[in-house]
Write a protein that holds these residues in place. Structure first.
Motif, short mmCIF file in Angstrom:
data_model
loop_
_atom_site.label_atom_id
_atom_site.label_comp_id
_atom_site.label_asym_id
_atom_site.label_seq_id
_atom_site.Cartn_x
_atom_site.Cartn_y
_atom_site.Cartn_z
N LYS A 73 0.83 -1.20 0.00
CA LYS A 73 0.00 0.00 0.00
C LYS A 73 0.87 1.25 0.00
CE LYS A 73 -3.78 -2.00 2.76
NZ LYS A 73 -4.58 -1.84 4.01
N THR A 74 0.24 2.38 -0.33
CA THR A 74 0.84 3.69 -0.12
C THR A 74 0.11 4.33 1.05
OG1 THR A 74 -0.68 4.88 -1.57
CG2 THR A 74 1.29 3.91 -2.60
N LEU A 75 0.66 5.39 1.59
CA LEU A 75 -0.01 6.07 2.71
C LEU A 75 -1.38 6.59 2.30
CD1 LEU A 75 2.86 8.06 4.48
CD2 LEU A 75 2.02 5.74 4.91
N GLN A 76 -1.49 6.98 1.03
CA GLN A 76 -2.76 7.50 0.54
C GLN A 76 -3.86 6.43 0.55
OE1 GLN A 76 0.17 8.03 -0.83
NE2 GLN A 76 0.42 10.26 -0.69
N ASP A 77 -3.43 5.14 0.49
CA ASP A 77 -4.40 4.04 0.50
C ASP A 77 -4.87 3.68 1.91
OD1 ASP A 77 -4.08 3.77 -2.24
OD2 ASP A 77 -2.40 2.36 -2.02
N MET A 78 -4.18 4.20 2.92
CA MET A 78 -4.46 3.80 4.29
C MET A 78 -5.32 4.81 5.02
SD MET A 78 -0.59 2.56 5.29
CE MET A 78 -1.05 1.97 6.92
N THR A 79 -6.08 4.30 5.97
CA THR A 79 -6.86 5.19 6.83
C THR A 79 -5.95 5.70 7.94
OG1 THR A 79 -7.54 3.44 8.37
CG2 THR A 79 -8.92 3.81 6.41
N LEU A 80 -6.38 6.77 8.59
CA LEU A 80 -5.61 7.31 9.70
C LEU A 80 -5.49 6.29 10.83
CD1 LEU A 80 -4.11 9.77 10.77
CD2 LEU A 80 -6.28 10.62 11.70
N ALA A 81 -6.56 5.49 11.03
CA ALA A 81 -6.54 4.47 12.08
C ALA A 81 -5.48 3.42 11.78
CB ALA A 81 -7.91 3.82 12.20
N GLU A 82 -5.35 3.02 10.51
CA GLU A 82 -4.33 2.03 10.13
C GLU A 82 -2.93 2.59 10.35
OE1 GLU A 82 -6.00 -0.64 6.49
OE2 GLU A 82 -5.86 1.51 6.09
N MET A 83 -2.74 3.85 9.96
CA MET A 83 -1.42 4.46 10.15
C MET A 83 -1.09 4.58 11.63
SD MET A 83 -0.97 7.37 7.17
CE MET A 83 -2.62 8.09 7.18
N ASP A 84 -2.11 4.84 12.44
CA ASP A 84 -1.88 5.01 13.88
C ASP A 84 -1.40 3.72 14.52
OD1 ASP A 84 -1.95 6.91 16.06
OD2 ASP A 84 -3.55 5.67 16.91
N VAL A 85 -1.85 2.57 14.00
CA VAL A 85 -1.39 1.27 14.51
C VAL A 85 0.13 1.15 14.33
CG1 VAL A 85 -1.46 -1.23 14.13
CG2 VAL A 85 -3.59 0.10 14.17
N TYR A 86 0.59 1.50 13.15
CA TYR A 86 2.03 1.41 12.87
C TYR A 86 2.81 2.48 13.63
CZ TYR A 86 0.70 -1.80 9.14
OH TYR A 86 0.20 -2.87 8.45
N TRP A 87 2.17 3.64 13.86
CA TRP A 87 2.81 4.70 14.65
C TRP A 87 3.07 4.19 16.08
CZ3 TRP A 87 4.88 9.45 13.78
CH2 TRP A 87 5.12 10.26 14.90
N GLU A 88 2.06 3.55 16.67
CA GLU A 88 2.23 3.02 18.02
C GLU A 88 3.28 1.89 18.02
OE1 GLU A 88 1.00 4.18 20.83
OE2 GLU A 88 0.08 5.81 19.66
N GLU A 89 3.31 1.13 16.93
CA GLU A 89 4.32 0.07 16.81
C GLU A 89 5.72 0.68 16.78
OE1 GLU A 89 3.94 -3.63 14.12
OE2 GLU A 89 5.12 -2.18 12.93
N ALA A 90 5.88 1.78 16.05
CA ALA A 90 7.17 2.47 15.98
C ALA A 90 7.59 2.99 17.34
CB ALA A 90 7.09 3.61 14.97
N LYS A 91 6.63 3.48 18.11
CA LYS A 91 6.93 3.98 19.46
C LYS A 91 7.45 2.85 20.34
CE LYS A 91 3.98 6.80 21.44
NZ LYS A 91 2.69 7.41 21.86
N ARG A 92 6.86 1.69 20.21
CA ARG A 92 7.30 0.55 21.02
C ARG A 92 8.71 0.11 20.62
NH1 ARG A 92 1.94 -1.04 20.10
NH2 ARG A 92 2.57 -2.55 18.51
N LEU A 93 9.00 0.20 19.32
CA LEU A 93 10.32 -0.19 18.83
C LEU A 93 11.39 0.77 19.29
CD1 LEU A 93 9.39 -1.22 15.18
CD2 LEU A 93 10.05 -2.74 17.06
#
Length: 268
Positions: free
Chosen positions: A248-268
């Motif tokens: 996918k591209t970011l344009q294909d994703m919802t804000l909620a989907e991006m937020d999941v990966y954002w929280e994942e990045a914070k944990r990493l």
């Protein structure tokens, strides 16, 4: 002191500096690019090198810091070489002028003035600069400094002249006062039109007061913001990487989907 009597480490330092001066002479005489440079043409490159050193310091990369110091040292030698060609000044004039200034501004080391604290040293420094002919304590703050750094330097200069808050609690009260004034101009609840000019002025006051408070609690605002910038970049790039894995591209994703990966990045 004679060269032979110097400690070995100092001999090595002087020999390395002499080697740089010799290479600079050779490049200026033989290299088409180096021969073409002027003080004006080097200016933007020096600014770029300074920011690269700043990046290395923020990253805590000592090998990169060493490299970037070298690049900046080259520029200082380059400017001095160009000036020497018109007999304006040379590197010896630069270094001797610096030495004289340091001696003059440290009378607590080279004279009979007493300064037992860092604060006293700063106050003496600003007073001596005024004796040198500065019309204002703030005259030494470069006009072209980025606004955030300039705010910090202005406040440090004012403090050196004795103009400052006494307690950090007073500064925090000022932060809260400026926040309320900003909110009055930019109320997020009301739908009325915003006076952008007034809101910008109040936002500037708020930022200035936050910089002031940061100074009181020994936070370097430029470093703090740059660390946050780098943290945001890493987390955002993690979202991009994870999206790519999903085809996918970011344009294909919802804000909620991006937020999941954002929280994942914070944990990493």
């Amino acid at each position: 002191m004679e060269f032979e009597a110097l400690p070995e480490r100092r001999k090595n330092q002087l020999m390395a500096f002499n080697r740089l001066l010799t290479i600079m002479d050779e490049l200026r005489e033989q290299c088409p690019w180096d021969k073409k440079q002027t003080i004006d043409s080097l200016r933007h490159l020096t600014i770029e090198e300074t920011y690269e050193l700043s990046d290395a310091i923020v990253e805590g990369d000592m090998l990169e810091i060493q490299k970037e110091i070298g690049d900046i040292m080259l520029h200082m030698v380059f400017y001095s070489k160009i000036a020497s060609e018109t007999n304006t000044f040379d590197i010896a004039d630069v270094l001797n002028g610096l030495c004289e200034k340091l001696i003059f501004r440290h009378p607590h080391i080279y004279g009979d003035v007493k300064a037992e604290t860092e604060e006293q040293v700063k106050q003496n420094w600003e007073a001596l600069k005024m004796k040198e002919g500065n019309k204002s304590v703030l005259a030494g703050v470069p006009k072209s400094l980025p606004a955030l750094v300039k705010a910090m330097r202005i406040q440090e200069k004012a403090r050196g002249a004795g103009f400052d808050w006494e307690e950090k609690e007073q500064v925090w009260e000022k932060v809260e006062e400026e926040m309320q004034e900003f909110k009055a101009e930019f109320n997020v609840v009301e739908k009325s039109a915003i006076d952008t000019e007034k809101a910008e002025a109040e936002f500037g006051d708020l930022l200035f007061s936050l910089v002031n408070y940061a100074r009181f609690v020994n936070i370097n605002v430029e470093s703090a913001l740059e660390r946050t910038n780098k943290k945001f970049i890493k987390r955002f790039q993690h979202i991009e990487s994870r999206a790519k894995e999903q085809g996918k591209t970011l344009q294909d994703m919802t804000l909620a989907e991006m937020d999941v990966y954002w929280e994942e990045a914070k944990r990493l």
